[in-house]
Write an enzyme that holds these catalytic residues in place. Structure first.
Site, PDB file in Angstrom:
ATOM      1  CG  PHE A 155     -54.686 -28.748 -11.916  1.00  0.00           C
ATOM      2  CD1 PHE A 155     -55.766 -29.142 -12.543  1.00  0.00           C
ATOM      3  CD2 PHE A 155     -54.586 -28.305 -10.406  1.00  0.00           C
ATOM      4  CE1 PHE A 155     -57.012 -28.515 -12.178  1.00  0.00           C
ATOM      5  CE2 PHE A 155     -55.737 -27.837 -10.346  1.00  0.00           C
ATOM      6  CZ  PHE A 155     -56.889 -27.839 -10.921  1.00  0.00           C
ATOM      7  N   GLY A 156     -51.630 -27.308 -14.970  1.00  0.00           N
ATOM      8  CA  GLY A 156     -50.995 -26.138 -15.023  1.00  0.00           C
ATOM      9  C   GLY A 156     -52.059 -25.008 -15.129  1.00  0.00           C
ATOM     10  NE  ARG A 157     -48.893 -21.145 -18.265  1.00  0.00           N
ATOM     11  CZ  ARG A 157     -47.703 -21.312 -18.495  1.00  0.00           C
ATOM     12  NH1 ARG A 157     -46.820 -20.661 -17.604  1.00  0.00           N
ATOM     13  NH2 ARG A 157     -47.081 -22.242 -19.149  1.00  0.00           N
ATOM     14  NE  ARG A 179     -44.338 -33.902 -14.062  1.00  0.00           N
ATOM     15  CZ  ARG A 179     -43.565 -33.738 -14.870  1.00  0.00           C
ATOM     16  NH1 ARG A 179     -42.882 -34.390 -15.426  1.00  0.00           N
ATOM     17  NH2 ARG A 179     -43.370 -32.363 -15.119  1.00  0.00           N
ATOM     18  CB  THR A 239     -57.372 -27.862 -25.742  1.00  0.00           C
ATOM     19  OG1 THR A 239     -56.988 -28.199 -24.178  1.00  0.00           O
ATOM     20  CG2 THR A 239     -58.665 -27.812 -25.977  1.00  0.00           C
ATOM     21  NE  ARG A 241     -48.208 -28.686 -29.064  1.00  0.00           N
ATOM     22  CZ  ARG A 241     -48.797 -27.464 -29.255  1.00  0.00           C
ATOM     23  NH1 ARG A 241     -50.312 -27.659 -28.965  1.00  0.00           N
ATOM     24  NH2 ARG A 241     -48.355 -26.473 -28.995  1.00  0.00           N
ATOM     25  CD  GLU A 270     -52.239 -29.827 -34.873  1.00  0.00           C
ATOM     26  OE1 GLU A 270     -51.933 -28.443 -35.208  1.00  0.00           O
ATOM     27  OE2 GLU A 270     -52.659 -30.190 -33.783  1.00  0.00           O
ATOM     28  CG  HIS A 288     -53.701 -26.186 -33.167  1.00  0.00           C
ATOM     29  ND1 HIS A 288     -52.561 -27.129 -33.267  1.00  0.00           N
ATOM     30  CD2 HIS A 288     -53.542 -25.721 -32.160  1.00  0.00           C
ATOM     31  CE1 HIS A 288     -51.845 -26.811 -32.192  1.00  0.00           C
ATOM     32  NE2 HIS A 288     -52.432 -25.745 -31.367  1.00  0.00           N
TER      33      HIS A 288
HETATM   34  P1  NAP Z   1     -48.199 -25.277 -17.929  1.00  0.00           P
HETATM   35  O1  NAP Z   1     -48.982 -24.144 -17.200  1.00  0.00           O
HETATM   36  O2  NAP Z   1     -46.876 -25.461 -18.077  1.00  0.00           O
HETATM   37  O3  NAP Z   1     -49.081 -26.744 -17.693  1.00  0.00           O
HETATM   38  C1  NAP Z   1     -48.584 -28.069 -18.187  1.00  0.00           C
HETATM   39  C2  NAP Z   1     -48.677 -28.766 -16.732  1.00  0.00           C
HETATM   40  O4  NAP Z   1     -48.321 -30.162 -17.209  1.00  0.00           O
HETATM   41  C3  NAP Z   1     -47.680 -28.432 -15.872  1.00  0.00           C
HETATM   42  O5  NAP Z   1     -48.544 -28.125 -14.583  1.00  0.00           O
HETATM   43  C4  NAP Z   1     -46.831 -29.534 -15.515  1.00  0.00           C
HETATM   44  O6  NAP Z   1     -46.681 -30.073 -14.509  1.00  0.00           O
HETATM   45  C5  NAP Z   1     -47.757 -30.790 -16.322  1.00  0.00           C
HETATM   46  N1  NAP Z   1     -46.820 -31.635 -16.688  1.00  0.00           N
HETATM   47  C6  NAP Z   1     -45.762 -31.854 -17.481  1.00  0.00           C
HETATM   48  N2  NAP Z   1     -45.484 -33.154 -17.764  1.00  0.00           N
HETATM   49  C7  NAP Z   1     -46.489 -33.900 -17.018  1.00  0.00           C
HETATM   50  C8  NAP Z   1     -46.250 -35.325 -16.913  1.00  0.00           C
HETATM   51  N3  NAP Z   1     -45.605 -36.143 -17.654  1.00  0.00           N
HETATM   52  N4  NAP Z   1     -47.287 -35.970 -16.059  1.00  0.00           N
HETATM   53  C9  NAP Z   1     -48.241 -34.952 -15.507  1.00  0.00           C
HETATM   54  N5  NAP Z   1     -48.163 -33.587 -15.583  1.00  0.00           N
HETATM   55  C10 NAP Z   1     -47.194 -33.099 -16.381  1.00  0.00           C
HETATM   56  O7  NAP Z   1     -48.466 -25.142 -19.461  1.00  0.00           O
HETATM   57  P2  NAP Z   1     -50.084 -24.338 -20.226  1.00  0.00           P
HETATM   58  O8  NAP Z   1     -49.805 -23.188 -20.410  1.00  0.00           O
HETATM   59  O9  NAP Z   1     -51.289 -24.811 -19.373  1.00  0.00           O
HETATM   60  O10 NAP Z   1     -50.219 -25.374 -21.487  1.00  0.00           O
HETATM   61  C11 NAP Z   1     -50.164 -26.671 -21.582  1.00  0.00           C
HETATM   62  C12 NAP Z   1     -50.118 -27.132 -23.112  1.00  0.00           C
HETATM   63  O11 NAP Z   1     -51.299 -26.924 -23.784  1.00  0.00           O
HETATM   64  C13 NAP Z   1     -49.039 -26.547 -23.840  1.00  0.00           C
HETATM   65  O12 NAP Z   1     -47.823 -27.324 -23.586  1.00  0.00           O
HETATM   66  C14 NAP Z   1     -49.696 -26.894 -25.086  1.00  0.00           C
HETATM   67  O13 NAP Z   1     -49.025 -27.898 -25.768  1.00  0.00           O
HETATM   68  C15 NAP Z   1     -50.828 -26.943 -25.130  1.00  0.00           C
HETATM   69  N6  NAP Z   1     -51.713 -25.694 -25.797  1.00  0.00           N
HETATM   70  C16 NAP Z   1     -52.497 -25.821 -26.689  1.00  0.00           C
HETATM   71  C17 NAP Z   1     -52.953 -24.894 -27.454  1.00  0.00           C
HETATM   72  C18 NAP Z   1     -54.195 -25.229 -28.459  1.00  0.00           C
HETATM   73  O14 NAP Z   1     -54.292 -24.003 -29.275  1.00  0.00           O
HETATM   74  N7  NAP Z   1     -55.029 -26.116 -28.369  1.00  0.00           N
HETATM   75  C19 NAP Z   1     -52.901 -23.560 -26.786  1.00  0.00           C
HETATM   76  C20 NAP Z   1     -52.280 -23.347 -25.771  1.00  0.00           C
HETATM   77  C21 NAP Z   1     -51.242 -24.543 -25.461  1.00  0.00           C
HETATM   78  P3  NAP Z   1     -45.341 -29.949 -13.563  1.00  0.00           P
HETATM   79  O15 NAP Z   1     -45.275 -28.711 -12.701  1.00  0.00           O
HETATM   80  O16 NAP Z   1     -45.077 -31.190 -12.799  1.00  0.00           O
HETATM   81  O17 NAP Z   1     -44.013 -29.936 -14.527  1.00  0.00           O
END
Ligand code: NAP
Length: 322
Positions: A155-157, A179, A239, A241, A270, A288
């Site tokens: 539940f990040g950005r 978490r 969306t 990985r 990929e 992607h």
């Molecule tokens: P973010 O803000 O860092 O959000 C990731 C969230 O996942 C954080 O809240 C983190 O919580 C949580 N997390 C990490 N490991 C975990 C686990 N083992 N169990 C439960 N929660 C966990 O990142 P974001 O900007 O939202 O991006 C998320 C992901 O999207 C990126 O890492 C990337 O791989 C993917 N993405 C894909 C595309 C696409 O083109 N499809 C584009 C952008 C990003 P904690 O606070 O507990 O660490």
């Protein structure tokens, strides 16, 4: 001091390539062909800064290829393609581009969710194949969104931006597995229910949307047991990985009818797409596209450049990855 020598591994938006070239000694990849592992390893000895992206595998062998690179400024927020431990061991800083692609990626999560729920891929394929026989009450009937539960895993950005669209735009309820609970203000705004147990979340969500980072910790987090725990007739949206999902188990659940549909933007190796998915009608497969709008791609480049600029000044890096 001489300008930093920088390798940009893939084509970037031309505005950013020009801005980089105006300040630094930049080598571009005019043909936009992925570099080989040997080319990447050699670059470690020839450049001060490497600017890779998700299509480059910056593993320990690449990082061990030379001693000149001191900054890896990734174009993208995800960094599971970079061996952080190997970089740290050599004193190489790593940066990413968080935030600027949040809305674009949330838009693609909603695109996948809507396409899967309303069977848009199936309909388009049918029409283009000349198979559409006209409107009828039972034709390609999908699922409504209003009142349904969106279950976010992580539940990040991007998860929160997706939940915001789903809740305020489509009247969905929001639950999430994470978490730790989200900030109170966010939980209130989205009326989001914190569910500290993944299996519990999977059992109550009508649409599960994945938003955790890739890497060892989340590999096959959505495995056969997790998919079996999903509500019958629910949907999986990814969306995040590709490695987060067991695609053989997903294909089996789509074929058996346990899941009503899925929408995927990312895959484990990929540009290969798991072959077992290709002839399944109720899975939407995008290449992607999460961050692929021009405003976002420029912003990602400018963000990567801002990290290089601060590095060049010896200042604190805006977006260090730890
Ligand atoms: P973010 O803000 O860092 O959000 C990731 C969230 O996942 C954080 O809240 C983190 O919580 C949580 N997390 C990490 N490991 C975990 C686990 N083992 N169990 C439960 N929660 C966990 O990142 P974001 O900007 O939202 O991006 C998320 C992901 O999207 C990126 O890492 C990337 O791989 C993917 N993405 C894909 C595309 C696409 O083109 N499809 C584009 C952008 C990003 P904690 O606070 O507990 O660490």
């Amino acid at each position: 001091m001489d300008a930093l020598r920088i390798l940009i591994t893939r084509r970037w938006p031309v505005e950013v390539e020009r801005a980089m070239a105006a300040q630094f000694d930049v080598v571009l990849n005019e043909g936009d062909k992925p570099l080989s592992q040997a080319d990447l390893a050699a670059a470690m000895g020839e450049f001060d800064v490497l600017c890779p992206t998700v299509s480059d595998r910056i593993d320990a062998d690449v990082i061990g290829g030379g001693d000149r690179v001191k900054l890896i400024a990734n174009y993208g927020v995800g960094f599971d393609h970079i061996d952080l431990a190997a970089a740290k061991a050599k004193g190489i800083a790593v940066t990413n581009t968080p935030g600027v692609l949040t809305d674009a990626t949330a838009d693609i999560a909603m695109t996948l969710l809507l396409m899967a729920a309303r069977r848009a891929g199936e309909g388009e394929r049918e029409l283009r194949a000349g198979q559409w026989s006209g409107w009828r009450p039972t034709h390609l009937v999908g699922s409504a969104l209003k009142g349904k539960v969106l279950g976010c895993v992580g539940f990040g950005r991007i998860a929160q931006a997706t939940a915001r669209r789903a809740h305020h735009g489509f009247g969905m309820k929001v639950a999430y597995y994470a978490r730790r609970p989200a900030d109170e203000a966010v939980a209130q705004e989205l009326q989001a229910e914190f569910t500290p147990d993944l299996i519990n979340l999977l059992g109550k969500a009508d649409f599960v949307s994945l938003h955790v980072p890739g890497g060892a910790e989340t590999a096959s987090m959505i495995d056969a047991a997790a998919i079996a725990a999903m509500k019958p007739g629910s949907y999986l949206i990814n969306t995040a990985r590709g490695g987060v999902v067991d695609h053989a188990a997903l294909a089996a659940a789509l074929r058996s009818g346990h899941l009503a549909g899925a929408g995927l933007d990312v895959y484990p190796a990929e540009p290969q797409v798991p072959a077992e998915l290709l002839d399944i009608e109720n899975v939407v497969l995008l290449p992607h596209l999460g961050s692929a709008n021009s405003e976002t791609r420029i912003a990602m480049g400018m963000c990567a450049m801002a990290n290089v600029e601060e590095f060049a000044k010896g200042a604190e890096l805006p977006n260090p990855v730890t």
